[in-house]
Design a protein around this motif. Structure first.
Motif, PDB file in Angstrom:
ATOM      1  N   VAL A   1       2.790  13.043 -12.249  1.00  0.00           N
ATOM      2  CA  VAL A   1       3.376  12.003 -12.006  1.00  0.00           C
ATOM      3  C   VAL A   1       3.188  10.664 -12.805  1.00  0.00           C
ATOM      4  CG1 VAL A   1       3.954  10.090 -10.118  1.00  0.00           C
ATOM      5  CG2 VAL A   1       3.794  12.561  -9.464  1.00  0.00           C
ATOM      6  N   LYS A   2       4.412  10.356 -13.781  1.00  0.00           N
ATOM      7  CA  LYS A   2       4.162   9.321 -14.496  1.00  0.00           C
ATOM      8  C   LYS A   2       4.037   8.077 -13.627  1.00  0.00           C
ATOM      9  CE  LYS A   2       6.253  10.927 -18.600  1.00  0.00           C
ATOM     10  NZ  LYS A   2       7.584  11.859 -18.156  1.00  0.00           N
ATOM     11  N   TRP A   3       3.110   7.061 -14.262  1.00  0.00           N
ATOM     12  CA  TRP A   3       3.053   5.723 -13.692  1.00  0.00           C
ATOM     13  C   TRP A   3       2.667   4.736 -14.823  1.00  0.00           C
ATOM     14  CZ3 TRP A   3      -1.957   3.452 -14.001  1.00  0.00           C
ATOM     15  CH2 TRP A   3      -2.856   4.321 -14.392  1.00  0.00           C
ATOM     16  N   VAL A   4       2.882   3.556 -14.485  1.00  0.00           N
ATOM     17  CA  VAL A   4       2.450   2.434 -15.426  1.00  0.00           C
ATOM     18  C   VAL A   4       1.603   1.366 -14.162  1.00  0.00           C
ATOM     19  CG1 VAL A   4       4.119   2.670 -16.955  1.00  0.00           C
ATOM     20  CG2 VAL A   4       4.579   0.958 -14.895  1.00  0.00           C
ATOM     21  N   ARG A   5       0.634   0.769 -14.989  1.00  0.00           N
ATOM     22  CA  ARG A   5      -0.247  -0.307 -13.999  1.00  0.00           C
ATOM     23  C   ARG A   5       0.757  -1.554 -14.324  1.00  0.00           C
ATOM     24  NH1 ARG A   5      -5.343  -2.004 -12.753  1.00  0.00           N
ATOM     25  NH2 ARG A   5      -5.103  -3.631 -11.160  1.00  0.00           N
ATOM     26  N   ALA A   6       0.703  -2.021 -13.069  1.00  0.00           N
ATOM     27  CA  ALA A   6       1.530  -3.541 -12.799  1.00  0.00           C
ATOM     28  C   ALA A   6       0.865  -4.395 -12.173  1.00  0.00           C
ATOM     29  CB  ALA A   6       2.863  -3.342 -12.060  1.00  0.00           C
ATOM     30  N   GLU A   7      -0.006  -5.220 -12.849  1.00  0.00           N
ATOM     31  CA  GLU A   7      -1.209  -5.724 -12.278  1.00  0.00           C
ATOM     32  C   GLU A   7      -0.790  -7.009 -11.419  1.00  0.00           C
ATOM     33  OE1 GLU A   7      -2.933  -7.142 -16.104  1.00  0.00           O
ATOM     34  OE2 GLU A   7      -4.873  -6.349 -15.193  1.00  0.00           O
ATOM     35  N   SER A   8       0.542  -7.358 -11.751  1.00  0.00           N
ATOM     36  CA  SER A   8       1.028  -8.681 -10.546  1.00  0.00           C
ATOM     37  C   SER A   8       1.974  -8.145  -9.577  1.00  0.00           C
ATOM     38  CB  SER A   8       1.437  -9.580 -11.446  1.00  0.00           C
ATOM     39  OG  SER A   8       2.556  -9.122 -12.217  1.00  0.00           O
ATOM     40  N   LEU A   9       1.923  -6.852  -9.394  1.00  0.00           N
ATOM     41  CA  LEU A   9       2.716  -6.196  -8.333  1.00  0.00           C
ATOM     42  C   LEU A   9       2.067  -6.336  -6.957  1.00  0.00           C
ATOM     43  CD1 LEU A   9       4.613  -2.868  -8.437  1.00  0.00           C
ATOM     44  CD2 LEU A   9       3.512  -3.604  -6.296  1.00  0.00           C
ATOM     45  N   VAL A  10       2.811  -7.166  -6.078  1.00  0.00           N
ATOM     46  CA  VAL A  10       2.183  -7.405  -4.722  1.00  0.00           C
ATOM     47  C   VAL A  10       3.338  -7.096  -3.875  1.00  0.00           C
ATOM     48  CG1 VAL A  10       0.745  -9.042  -5.494  1.00  0.00           C
ATOM     49  CG2 VAL A  10       3.022  -9.819  -4.892  1.00  0.00           C
ATOM     50  N   ARG A  11       3.208  -6.590  -2.698  1.00  0.00           N
ATOM     51  CA  ARG A  11       4.343  -6.141  -1.638  1.00  0.00           C
ATOM     52  C   ARG A  11       4.529  -7.428  -0.985  1.00  0.00           C
ATOM     53  NH1 ARG A  11       7.886  -3.120  -2.278  1.00  0.00           N
ATOM     54  NH2 ARG A  11       7.751  -2.597   0.029  1.00  0.00           N
ATOM     55  N   GLY A  12       5.720  -7.546  -0.357  1.00  0.00           N
ATOM     56  CA  GLY A  12       6.139  -8.653   0.329  1.00  0.00           C
ATOM     57  C   GLY A  12       5.334  -8.940   1.779  1.00  0.00           C
ATOM     58  N   LEU A  13       5.067  -7.915   2.199  1.00  0.00           N
ATOM     59  CA  LEU A  13       4.212  -7.936   3.536  1.00  0.00           C
ATOM     60  C   LEU A  13       2.705  -7.966   3.442  1.00  0.00           C
ATOM     61  CD1 LEU A  13       6.438  -5.109   5.044  1.00  0.00           C
ATOM     62  CD2 LEU A  13       6.802  -7.457   4.855  1.00  0.00           C
ATOM     63  N   ASP A  14       2.245  -8.674   4.414  1.00  0.00           N
ATOM     64  CA  ASP A  14       0.800  -9.019   4.495  1.00  0.00           C
ATOM     65  C   ASP A  14      -0.146  -7.895   4.837  1.00  0.00           C
ATOM     66  OD1 ASP A  14       0.932 -11.774   4.284  1.00  0.00           O
ATOM     67  OD2 ASP A  14       0.621 -12.262   6.303  1.00  0.00           O
ATOM     68  N   TYR A  15       0.472  -6.765   5.226  1.00  0.00           N
ATOM     69  CA  TYR A  15      -0.719  -5.860   5.835  1.00  0.00           C
ATOM     70  C   TYR A  15      -1.207  -4.847   4.618  1.00  0.00           C
ATOM     71  CZ  TYR A  15       3.683  -3.240   6.713  1.00  0.00           C
ATOM     72  OH  TYR A  15       5.030  -2.692   6.611  1.00  0.00           O
ATOM     73  N   TYR A  16      -0.626  -4.907   3.390  1.00  0.00           N
ATOM     74  CA  TYR A  16      -1.028  -3.983   2.326  1.00  0.00           C
ATOM     75  C   TYR A  16      -2.494  -4.217   1.889  1.00  0.00           C
ATOM     76  CZ  TYR A  16       3.666  -2.197   2.116  1.00  0.00           C
ATOM     77  OH  TYR A  16       4.753  -1.702   2.550  1.00  0.00           O
ATOM     78  N   ARG A  17      -3.178  -3.133   1.773  1.00  0.00           N
ATOM     79  CA  ARG A  17      -4.359  -2.944   1.144  1.00  0.00           C
ATOM     80  C   ARG A  17      -4.585  -1.745   0.269  1.00  0.00           C
ATOM     81  NH1 ARG A  17      -4.581  -6.414   3.995  1.00  0.00           N
ATOM     82  NH2 ARG A  17      -6.079  -7.218   5.408  1.00  0.00           N
ATOM     83  N   HIS A  18      -5.275  -1.768  -0.685  1.00  0.00           N
ATOM     84  CA  HIS A  18      -5.451  -0.695  -1.850  1.00  0.00           C
ATOM     85  C   HIS A  18      -4.040  -0.516  -2.476  1.00  0.00           C
ATOM     86  CE1 HIS A  18      -9.551   0.393  -1.238  1.00  0.00           C
ATOM     87  NE2 HIS A  18      -9.310   0.411   0.119  1.00  0.00           N
ATOM     88  N   THR A  19      -3.768   0.544  -2.498  1.00  0.00           N
ATOM     89  CA  THR A  19      -2.344   0.989  -3.304  1.00  0.00           C
ATOM     90  C   THR A  19      -1.037   0.143  -2.777  1.00  0.00           C
ATOM     91  OG1 THR A  19      -3.553   2.964  -3.033  1.00  0.00           O
ATOM     92  CG2 THR A  19      -1.174   3.096  -4.178  1.00  0.00           C
ATOM     93  N   ALA A  20      -0.570  -0.402  -3.917  1.00  0.00           N
ATOM     94  CA  ALA A  20       0.866  -0.952  -3.801  1.00  0.00           C
ATOM     95  C   ALA A  20       1.626  -0.594  -4.710  1.00  0.00           C
ATOM     96  CB  ALA A  20       0.796  -2.508  -3.614  1.00  0.00           C
ATOM     97  N   PHE A  21       2.894  -0.235  -4.581  1.00  0.00           N
ATOM     98  CA  PHE A  21       3.720   0.471  -5.731  1.00  0.00           C
ATOM     99  C   PHE A  21       5.108   0.059  -5.614  1.00  0.00           C
ATOM    100  CE2 PHE A  21       2.862   3.596  -2.220  1.00  0.00           C
ATOM    101  CZ  PHE A  21       3.994   4.025  -2.070  1.00  0.00           C
ATOM    102  N   GLU A  22       6.108   0.200  -6.677  1.00  0.00           N
ATOM    103  CA  GLU A  22       7.613   0.344  -6.517  1.00  0.00           C
ATOM    104  C   GLU A  22       7.755   1.307  -7.491  1.00  0.00           C
ATOM    105  OE1 GLU A  22       8.561  -3.891  -6.886  1.00  0.00           O
ATOM    106  OE2 GLU A  22       8.030  -4.373  -4.888  1.00  0.00           O
ATOM    107  N   PHE A  23       9.022   1.797  -7.250  1.00  0.00           N
ATOM    108  CA  PHE A  23       9.694   2.571  -8.349  1.00  0.00           C
ATOM    109  C   PHE A  23      10.838   1.638  -8.865  1.00  0.00           C
ATOM    110  CE2 PHE A  23       8.337   6.987  -8.542  1.00  0.00           C
ATOM    111  CZ  PHE A  23       7.481   6.885  -7.420  1.00  0.00           C
TER     112      PHE A  23
END
Ligand code: ATP
Ligand code: MG
Length: 448
Positions: free
Chosen positions: A249-271
């Motif tokens: 699976v190809k991926w790129v690092r997105a250092e400023s990617l945060v998700r809109g919801l408070d409950y996230y920990r560890h992995t966060a991602f968007e396609f």
């Protein structure tokens, strides 16, 4: 007209024709792919007690603070039309004792409701496909979930969308990062957009997500999560990325990617569509098609025991836009009665073909020439023609619409012929596929 026709609600859509076919293609492909990864189907209520969302998403999120459709029911209880799937599934996990099935892999799809400003790719009633793994703390769960998302996009024919990946660390790392962000942005508070100023103390991670030109100059130099990651959190992220590499699976690092919801920990991602790609052009500014992450803190916010979990959701409308309009499938069998007296026989014949698994339509409108034209336009392989002679002799005229060949057969014989025609058609498809494969192998040989 004396009475005005009521209009549809702003931000809702009536989906029809080629767009509806694209929508169905997304859902059908998702259903197929989730089976390959052994995700079990769940059906969830469209509304929940408001606190299910308020407590799990967090009061400071956009969804809870301004986008929820909430109302008091006749008993005076505050209910909310679901703005997302995860909170309801988490609630169900706790209230139904689904702990016994953990790790539980579930998938669903359906409508969601958010009070947003409607625009292209953004609606007030929209639809998502959704996949969650609950009760799995291993990074392998993240990898499998992301591999499924990647395969889904490929099977939809979408190749110009890439996985952007980040880690938000564990609770400890995230708190330290948060404090550093507050300190950093506080120093330039006056120059930030009003929205970011408001977010500063409550939800500073979200400032990183800002598209406002006033905020942009400060984003590049903002503190990065990597400086705050605990050893454990780093190891977790490394296991996710090496798993993705192993899965191809190809991926790129997105250092400023945060998700809109408070409950996230560890992995966060968007396609996200690649810059300058056809998908980017199709989506305009509404660019994320699929997003998610790990939400290890969510169950506790709903009063449950700590339960690690990870999931994603994708907008069906946005995926359908990338898939493009899809023609309706051609029908296989056209049944054409030549006159009024042949109509009942036509119904009987059509029913026999449908029971045998052929998509079938009766063409009984307009003159005979029109009936044949319509059958041709609908893409039928064969026409079953019924006139007085056929009724008298208990037969049909079986016409191969590709070759024009016509012969007299009984009903059972005509179903058999239809099978043969379909086999020929599918074999042609397989021949073409084999030809393509041979070409690809030759090209590979040449390349080596
Ligand atoms: P955005 O930043 O576009 O508002 P979001 O972070 O609010 O997205 P999520 O809650 O992560 O979106 O939902 C996942 C996916 O659902 C999005 O990537 C998008 O494809 C789709 N989606 C979200 N809101 C809408 C909407 N109002 N209309 C259509 N699709 C939507
Ligand atoms: Mg949103």
């Amino acid at each position: 007209m004396s009475k005005k026709t009521p209009q549809a609600i702003r931000g809702t859509q009536d989906i029809f024709g080629a767009d509806a076919e694209a929508f169905a293609f997304v859902v059908e492909t998702f259903e197929r792919v989730r089976r390959l990864y052994r995700f079990r189907r769940v059906e969830m209520p469209v509304f929940e007690k408001t606190e299910v969302f308020a407590r799990s998403l967090g009061e400071t999120t956009d969804v809870v603070s301004k986008e929820m459709y909430s109302f008091d029911d006749r008993g005076g209880e505050s209910l909310t039309l679901r703005p997302e799937f995860t909170a309801g599934i988490a609630r169900a996990f706790l209230t139904n004792g689904w702990q016994q099935y953990a790790p539980l892999k579930v998938a669903t799809h359906g409508p969601l409701f958010r009070y947003e400003r409607p625009q292209k790719g953004r609606y007030r009633q929209f639809h998502q496909i959704d996949a969650e793994v609950i009760g799995a703390g291993e990074p392998q769960a993240d990898v499998e979930l992301l591999a499924m998302a990647d395969q889904l996009l490929r099977e939809l024919g979408i190749h110009d969308v890439t996985l952007h990946l980040n880690t938000l660390g564990d609770g400890e790392s995230r708190e330290a990062w948060r404090a550093a962000l507050i300190e950093y942005f506080r120093a330039v508070k006056d120059q930030l957009s009003e929205e970011s100023q408001e977010r500063l103390e409550k939800n500073p991670l979200r400032i990183l997500d800002s598209k406002d030109p006033r905020d942009k100059p400060f984003l590049a130099d903002a503190p990065k999560i990597d400086a705050f990651l605990s050893e454990e959190a780093s190891a977790f992220f490394a296991a996710v990325t090496s798993g993705l590499d192993a899965a191809g699976v190809k991926w790129v690092r997105a250092e400023s990617l945060v998700r809109g919801l408070d409950y996230y920990r560890h992995t966060a991602f968007e396609f996200i569509p690649d810059e300058g790609s056809a998908s980017a052009a199709a989506l305009g500014s509404q660019s994320t098609v699929l997003g998610g992450g790990r939400y290890d803190g969510l169950m506790e916010s709903l009063g449950g025991a700590p339960t690690p979990a990870v999931g994603w959701a994708a907008g069906i409308e946005r995926l359908a836009m990338l898939v493009g309009q899809r023609p309706e499938e051609p029908i296989e069998i056209a049944v054409i009665p030549m006159n009024e007296g042949a109509l009942l026989k036509a119904i009987e014949v059509a029913q026999e073909f449908r029971l045998s698994g052929f998509s079938t339509e009766i063409f009984a409108r307009g003159n005979v020439k029109k009936r044949f034209n319509r059958a041709d336009q609908a893409g039928a392989m064969a026409a079953m023609i019924i006139g007085d002679d056929e009724i008298a002799s208990g037969t049909l005229q079986f016409k191969n619409l590709a070759t024009g060949e016509q012969s007299t057969v009984d009903l059972a014989g005509s179903v058999e012929r239809a099978w043969e025609l379909r086999l020929d058609r599918d074999a042609g498809g397989i021949d073409t596929m084999l030809g393509d494969l041979e070409g690809a192998v030759d090209a590979l040989d040449d390349a080596n």
